[in-house]
Scaffold this motif. Structure first.
Motif, short mmCIF file in Angstrom:
data_model
loop_
_atom_site.label_atom_id
_atom_site.label_comp_id
_atom_site.label_asym_id
_atom_site.label_seq_id
_atom_site.Cartn_x
_atom_site.Cartn_y
_atom_site.Cartn_z
N VAL A 123 43.78 38.52 -3.70
CA VAL A 123 44.84 37.79 -4.19
C VAL A 123 45.88 38.80 -5.01
O VAL A 123 45.32 39.99 -5.11
CB VAL A 123 44.12 36.78 -5.45
CG1 VAL A 123 43.49 35.59 -4.72
CG2 VAL A 123 43.56 37.58 -6.38
N LEU A 124 46.96 38.67 -5.14
CA LEU A 124 48.05 39.47 -5.64
C LEU A 124 48.10 38.95 -7.15
O LEU A 124 48.57 37.98 -7.68
CB LEU A 124 49.32 39.32 -4.91
CG LEU A 124 50.49 40.06 -5.62
CD1 LEU A 124 50.20 41.61 -5.30
CD2 LEU A 124 51.96 39.71 -4.88
N ASP A 125 47.95 39.73 -8.14
CA ASP A 125 47.89 39.82 -9.63
C ASP A 125 49.07 40.64 -10.11
O ASP A 125 48.82 41.68 -10.72
CB ASP A 125 46.61 39.82 -10.24
CG ASP A 125 46.73 39.50 -11.68
OD1 ASP A 125 47.57 38.80 -11.98
OD2 ASP A 125 45.62 39.91 -12.47
N ALA A 126 50.21 40.31 -9.96
CA ALA A 126 51.38 41.38 -10.03
C ALA A 126 51.82 41.49 -11.39
O ALA A 126 52.06 42.49 -12.09
CB ALA A 126 52.84 40.73 -9.35
N ASP B 138 53.47 45.32 -5.49
CA ASP B 138 53.92 45.65 -4.26
C ASP B 138 52.92 45.21 -3.38
O ASP B 138 52.05 45.67 -2.90
CB ASP B 138 53.93 46.97 -4.37
CG ASP B 138 54.91 47.52 -2.85
OD1 ASP B 138 54.64 46.93 -1.77
OD2 ASP B 138 55.78 48.24 -3.12
N GLU B 139 52.93 43.92 -2.88
CA GLU B 139 52.12 43.12 -1.90
C GLU B 139 52.25 43.81 -0.50
O GLU B 139 50.95 44.01 0.01
CB GLU B 139 52.55 41.84 -1.81
CG GLU B 139 51.51 40.98 -1.06
CD GLU B 139 51.88 39.64 -0.95
OE1 GLU B 139 51.26 38.63 -0.17
OE2 GLU B 139 53.06 39.13 -1.25
N ALA B 140 53.14 44.26 0.13
CA ALA B 140 53.21 44.94 1.39
C ALA B 140 52.40 46.40 1.30
O ALA B 140 51.73 46.54 2.34
CB ALA B 140 54.66 45.38 1.54
N LYS B 141 52.48 47.05 0.21
CA LYS B 141 51.67 48.36 0.10
C LYS B 141 50.18 47.87 0.06
O LYS B 141 49.46 48.72 0.52
CB LYS B 141 52.12 49.36 -1.06
CG LYS B 141 53.50 49.59 -0.60
CD LYS B 141 54.09 50.67 -1.60
CE LYS B 141 55.41 51.53 -1.19
NZ LYS B 141 55.83 52.22 -2.34
N ALA B 142 49.92 46.83 -0.81
CA ALA B 142 48.53 46.51 -0.63
C ALA B 142 48.00 46.24 0.44
O ALA B 142 46.84 46.71 0.92
CB ALA B 142 48.46 45.35 -1.88
N LEU C 189 47.33 32.31 -8.54
CA LEU C 189 47.49 33.74 -7.67
C LEU C 189 47.96 33.31 -6.16
O LEU C 189 47.43 32.36 -5.76
CB LEU C 189 46.63 34.87 -7.98
CG LEU C 189 46.31 35.08 -9.43
CD1 LEU C 189 45.07 36.15 -9.53
CD2 LEU C 189 47.53 35.73 -10.20
N GLU C 190 48.53 34.45 -5.59
CA GLU C 190 49.01 34.51 -4.23
C GLU C 190 47.65 34.77 -3.61
O GLU C 190 47.34 36.11 -3.68
CB GLU C 190 50.00 34.97 -4.02
CG GLU C 190 50.57 35.01 -2.36
CD GLU C 190 51.81 35.74 -2.28
OE1 GLU C 190 51.73 36.65 -1.41
OE2 GLU C 190 52.77 35.69 -3.03
N CYS C 191 47.23 34.29 -2.39
CA CYS C 191 46.36 34.80 -1.35
C CYS C 191 46.97 35.83 -0.69
O CYS C 191 47.96 35.56 0.02
CB CYS C 191 45.65 33.58 -0.69
SG CYS C 191 44.26 34.53 0.47
N LEU C 192 46.41 37.10 -0.60
CA LEU C 192 46.92 38.02 0.43
C LEU C 192 46.82 37.86 1.78
O LEU C 192 47.61 38.30 2.59
CB LEU C 192 46.13 39.49 0.00
CG LEU C 192 46.47 39.91 -1.19
CD1 LEU C 192 45.56 41.29 -1.44
CD2 LEU C 192 47.84 40.52 -1.41
N ALA C 193 45.96 36.93 2.26
CA ALA C 193 45.70 36.74 3.76
C ALA C 193 46.68 35.81 4.31
O ALA C 193 47.29 36.06 5.40
CB ALA C 193 44.56 35.88 3.84
#
Length: 220
Positions: free
Chosen positions: A165-168, A147-151, A87-91
């Motif tokens: 992490v982002l789990d779309a 929606d990563e930006a809103k997260a 997954l993608e790390c939000l940081a």
């Protein structure tokens, strides 16, 4: 009036062509010769491209100020139902091998989304619990929406700095067999196996601590 013999003129042209050929060969060799740092440059470029493709700016990530995602521990990779999930790390937008970064330590994964009101109430409790528990357990948020930006904006508004992490595609939820509701907290043992799936919102720090102690034996 005298002139140079024609043979001398031909020899001069021959040397010029030979020299031009030698220069071309050297230039080609320098172009294809491997240089130190090339691999790093390529990898950095790929990471920048990946972050750009997500549609989230570095400025937004910096404003959120999230903690960095855990790094894989030395030794065997992680096992359990999360093995193979990246997954993608939000940081920072980097790719995270979920089982690998969680291996060797109990973990609490909190599945949430920016539009979930109970999640917003629970997240600050999770941050307080993580501070109390210290290094005894890994607490990782899992945004279960694309929606990563809103997260990031939601976390920033809540002043929650937990790593996440982002789990779309809700891959974590599917892997552990959790229902399609939020919030959900997944308690993992150090070997990657699932100790419990908590399908409710925690009502405070003590609630989290008591649940974790009962299922994972981690006191906080």
């Amino acid at each position: 009036m005298s002139s140079k013999p024609s043979g001398g003129r031909g020899a001069g042209y021959g040397w010029r062509w030979a020299l031009a050929g030698l220069v071309a060969v050297v230039a080609l060799a320098l172009a294809v010769w491997p240089r130190e740092g090339d691999d790093n440059d390529v990898n950095s470029g790929r990471e920048r491209s990946t972050r750009a493709a997500s549609g989230v700016s570095d400025e937004l990530r910096a404003a959120a100020g999230l903690s960095a995602c855990p790094q894989p521990a030395r030794g065997p990779g992680g096992n359990g139902p999360l093995a193979g999930i990246t997954l993608e790390c939000l940081a920072d937008g980097r790719t995270v091998d979920l089982a690998a970064v969680l291996a060797g330590k109990p973990a609490l994964l909190n599945l949430w989304a920016y539009w979930c009101a109970p999640c917003a109430q629970e997240l600050p409790y999770l941050q307080q619990f993580a501070q109390r528990a210290g290094n005894a357990i890994t607490v990782l948020t899992v945004h279960s929406d694309p929606d990563e930006a809103k997260a990031l904006s939601r976390l920033s508004g809540l002043s929650v700095k937990l790593s996440g992490v982002l789990d779309a595609d809700a891959r974590v939820r599917t892997a552990v067999g959790a229902p399609a509701v939020l919030p959900v907290s997944v308690l993992l043992r150090a070997d990657g196996s699932v100790a419990d799936v908590v399908v409710r919102a925690f009502n405070g720090v003590d609630d989290i601590a008591n649940t974790v102690a009962g299922e994972l034996g981690v006191a906080a």
